[in-house]
Design an enzyme around this catalytic site. Structure first.
Site, PDB file in Angstrom:
ATOM      1  N   ASP A  60     118.987  80.598  88.920  1.00 51.36           N
ATOM      2  CA  ASP A  60     120.153  81.209  89.302  1.00 51.36           C
ATOM      3  C   ASP A  60     120.497  80.412  91.108  1.00 51.36           C
ATOM      4  O   ASP A  60     121.267  80.712  91.508  1.00 51.36           O
ATOM      5  CB  ASP A  60     120.104  82.498  89.723  1.00 51.36           C
ATOM      6  CG  ASP A  60     119.330  82.931  90.920  1.00 51.36           C
ATOM      7  OD1 ASP A  60     118.349  82.218  91.333  1.00 51.36           O
ATOM      8  OD2 ASP A  60     119.823  83.710  91.760  1.00 51.36           O
ATOM      9  N   GLU A  61     119.852  79.088  91.018  1.00 51.55           N
ATOM     10  CA  GLU A  61     119.951  78.556  92.212  1.00 51.55           C
ATOM     11  C   GLU A  61     119.596  76.933  92.136  1.00 51.55           C
ATOM     12  O   GLU A  61     118.938  76.611  91.257  1.00 51.55           O
ATOM     13  CB  GLU A  61     118.597  79.206  92.824  1.00 51.55           C
ATOM     14  CG  GLU A  61     118.437  78.448  94.383  1.00 51.55           C
ATOM     15  CD  GLU A  61     117.292  79.018  95.206  1.00 51.55           C
ATOM     16  OE1 GLU A  61     116.543  79.824  94.512  1.00 51.55           O
ATOM     17  OE2 GLU A  61     116.906  78.444  95.820  1.00 51.55           O
TER      18      GLU A  61
ATOM     19  N   ASP B 166     123.359  80.312  95.287  1.00 48.54           N
ATOM     20  CA  ASP B 166     122.348  81.212  94.658  1.00 48.54           C
ATOM     21  C   ASP B 166     122.939  82.352  94.423  1.00 48.54           C
ATOM     22  O   ASP B 166     123.849  83.003  95.312  1.00 48.54           O
ATOM     23  CB  ASP B 166     121.344  81.603  95.980  1.00 48.54           C
ATOM     24  CG  ASP B 166     120.234  82.316  95.551  1.00 48.54           C
ATOM     25  OD1 ASP B 166     119.043  82.264  96.316  1.00 48.54           O
ATOM     26  OD2 ASP B 166     120.391  83.042  94.677  1.00 48.54           O
TER      27      ASP B 166
HETATM   28  N1  DCP Z   1     112.867  86.675  89.810  1.00 49.13           N
HETATM   29  C1  DCP Z   1     111.911  87.162  89.304  1.00 49.13           C
HETATM   30  N2  DCP Z   1     110.686  87.497  90.340  1.00 49.13           N
HETATM   31  C2  DCP Z   1     110.674  87.117  91.513  1.00 49.13           C
HETATM   32  C3  DCP Z   1     112.006  86.492  91.891  1.00 49.13           C
HETATM   33  C4  DCP Z   1     112.905  86.470  91.294  1.00 49.13           C
HETATM   34  O1  DCP Z   1     111.753  87.396  88.232  1.00 49.13           O
HETATM   35  N3  DCP Z   1     109.609  87.258  92.090  1.00 49.13           N
HETATM   36  C5  DCP Z   1     114.273  86.499  89.050  1.00 49.13           C
HETATM   37  C6  DCP Z   1     115.096  87.794  89.291  1.00 49.13           C
HETATM   38  C7  DCP Z   1     116.398  87.338  90.054  1.00 49.13           C
HETATM   39  C8  DCP Z   1     116.198  85.806  89.818  1.00 49.13           C
HETATM   40  O2  DCP Z   1     115.112  85.442  89.455  1.00 49.13           O
HETATM   41  O3  DCP Z   1     117.421  88.124  89.675  1.00 49.13           O
HETATM   42  C9  DCP Z   1     116.731  85.126  91.107  1.00 49.13           C
HETATM   43  O4  DCP Z   1     115.884  85.296  92.003  1.00 49.13           O
HETATM   44  P1  DCP Z   1     116.328  85.480  93.640  1.00 49.13           P
HETATM   45  O5  DCP Z   1     115.154  85.227  94.558  1.00 49.13           O
HETATM   46  O6  DCP Z   1     117.510  84.453  93.854  1.00 49.13           O
HETATM   47  O7  DCP Z   1     116.972  86.993  93.661  1.00 49.13           O
HETATM   48  P2  DCP Z   1     118.316  87.533  93.525  1.00 49.13           P
HETATM   49  O8  DCP Z   1     119.462  86.719  92.942  1.00 49.13           O
HETATM   50  O9  DCP Z   1     117.797  88.573  92.368  1.00 49.13           O
HETATM   51  O10 DCP Z   1     118.727  88.174  94.752  1.00 49.13           O
HETATM   52  P3  DCP Z   1     119.595  87.406  95.720  1.00 49.13           P
HETATM   53  O11 DCP Z   1     120.865  88.203  96.125  1.00 49.13           O
HETATM   54  O12 DCP Z   1     118.562  87.877  97.101  1.00 49.13           O
HETATM   55  O13 DCP Z   1     119.599  86.005  95.490  1.00 49.13           O
HETATM   56 MG    MG Z   2     119.677  84.666  93.837  1.00 49.17          MG
END
Ligand code: DCP
Ligand code: MG
Length: 404
Positions: free
Chosen positions: A104-105, A9
């Protein structure tokens, strides 16, 4: 069932990309999503912003209240998508069993690629390294004997994490005294209900498994299994045709009462859907119109269509559906196709994707675009490539709303 699963992730994905490309943002609370002056939500934010309590899906106004000193930026989806495919290429070079769960996961099943956990650890570290080299971004990696433990592992040490949960015992020891929310599938509503029965921790779930199953049925069984460290779900490689739907939507800065304007906006949304569908070589066998009214009440209306990804057809059907709905002020409108099938007649080629398909765009849609050009004084035909981008689409729609 002996599996070795790696869960990867990316850390603060959209935010990290913007920081990579704009180093002056480093160390600052960066919030990606709507702008505070607009309606909408936070997509994600940097870890510095998280210290203020800002998080994904939070209303942007609330984020601004918590973090007025934050830097607010709109997302650049095209860019993120391109990076996402770079990352996917890296994943796929280790195993064909890659289940992409988000941009991203992903889960990677490396059972057949390794002899033991030690080997898997090498792969996990190498993936981190390669992603860093190729994209300049950091990710968190979890390795475990099953999917849910692998996901827990990748969250355990975020950001830039690396964590292993080799056996069910390791998993249970780690989570047994934690809140039930640690179990994936336990969301806010489920947790609230569990709490009301005095079930607060994983240990409580284990000791009250019958209650949990009675309360939640199939989901309850899954929760109980997880609490006992059991998860036999397989990694299912993602194929684009498994996507449930392709859709595009916009939220207005002010509610829209004019339904002719909505029809014009549907032209652009339909074109966006067509473009995405064609990129993946997919057709829809149904179309859906989605509306959220000003009072937040949402409706969807669907209709069967014969395998198509034509913007003109999507638009026509969406307009028919729109004609039948209650004509109340609208906050959000979207259109999509679902029940997707591979577009047999049309092998997607790179040329197709790259071509500026003004020539092969059908006459009907060109005609619609001309009408829009006259009405709004914008050169839609020339600027279509830009309009496909979320940010420009949003601005264009706002312009249309103000100049209708
Ligand atoms: N995303 C979005 N709306 C959401 C959740 C996520 O648009 N409710 C998008 C933005 C994030 C991406 O998807 O950058 C990946 O989601 P993650 O939940 O993996 O969050 P992040 O990668 O940003 O942070 P983390 O370091 O907690 O994984
Ligand atoms: Mg993430």
């Amino acid at each position: 069932m002996n599996q070795i699963i790696i869960h990867v992730d990316m850390d603060a994905f959209y935010a990290s990309i913007e920081i990579r490309d704009h180093p002056e943002l480093k160390g600052l609370p960066l919030i990606i999503g709507s702008l505070p002056s607009e309606r909408g939500v936070v997509a994600t934010c940097s870890y510095e912003a998280r210290k203020f309590g800002v998080h994904s899906a939070m209303n942007i106004k609330e984020a601004y209240r918590l973090c007025p000193s934050g830097i607010y930026r709109r997302p650049n989806m095209e860019k993120y998508r391109a990076i996402s495919s770079q990352i996917r290429e890296i994943w796929k070079s280790y195993t064909p069993l890659v289940e992409t769960v988000a941009f991203d996961e992903a889960y990677l099943d490396v059972t057949d690629q390794v002899n033991n956990f030690e080997d898997a650890r090498k792969i996990g570290l190498e993936i981190k390294e390669k992603i860093k080299q190729k994209t300049g971004l950091s990710c968190s990696v979890g390795i475990a004997y099953c999917k849910t433990a692998a996901k827990t592992a990748s969250e355990e040490d975020k950001p830039n994490g690396f964590f292993e949960i080799p056996t069910p015992k390791d998993f249970i020891d780690l989570i047994i005294d934690r809140d039930v929310r640690v179990l994936h599938t336990v969301g806010q509503a489920t947790a609230k209900k569990l709490y009301s029965y005095g079930i607060k921790t994983v240990r409580d779930v284990r000791e009250n498994s019958e209650t949990v199953i009675n309360l939640f049925g199939k989901q309850g069984q899954l929760i109980v299994n997880f609490a006992f460290g059991i998860d036999e779900r397989k990694v299912i490689p993602y194929r684009p045709e498994d996507a449930k739907s392709i859709s595009r939507e916009v939220t207005f800065q002010q509610d829209v009462t004019n339904y002719d304007l909505l029809k014009d906006i549907l032209v652009l949304l339909s074109l966006c859907v067509e473009k995405r569908a064609k990129q993946h070589g997919l057709s829809g066998n149904g179309i859906t119109l989605k509306i959220t009214y000003a009072d937040m009440k949402g409706i969807t209306r669907s209709k069967r269509i014969f395998a198509s990804n034509s913007a003109a057809l999507i638009w026509k059907e969406a307009v028919k559906l729109l004609d039948k709905v209650d004509k109340r002020p609208v906050r959000l409108i979207g259109v999509g196709i679902h029940d997707l099938s591979i577009d047999e007649n049309r092998q997607v080629s790179v040329a197709d994707i790259l071509s500026n398909d003004t020539e092969n765009r059908d006459k009907e849609i060109s005609h619609l675009l001309m009408k829009l050009e006259n009405r709004y004084g914008l050169n839609f035909t020339e600027n279509l490539e830009k309009i496909y981008k979320a940010d420009t689409l949003h601005k264009t729609v706002e312009y249309m709303r103000k100049h209708f």
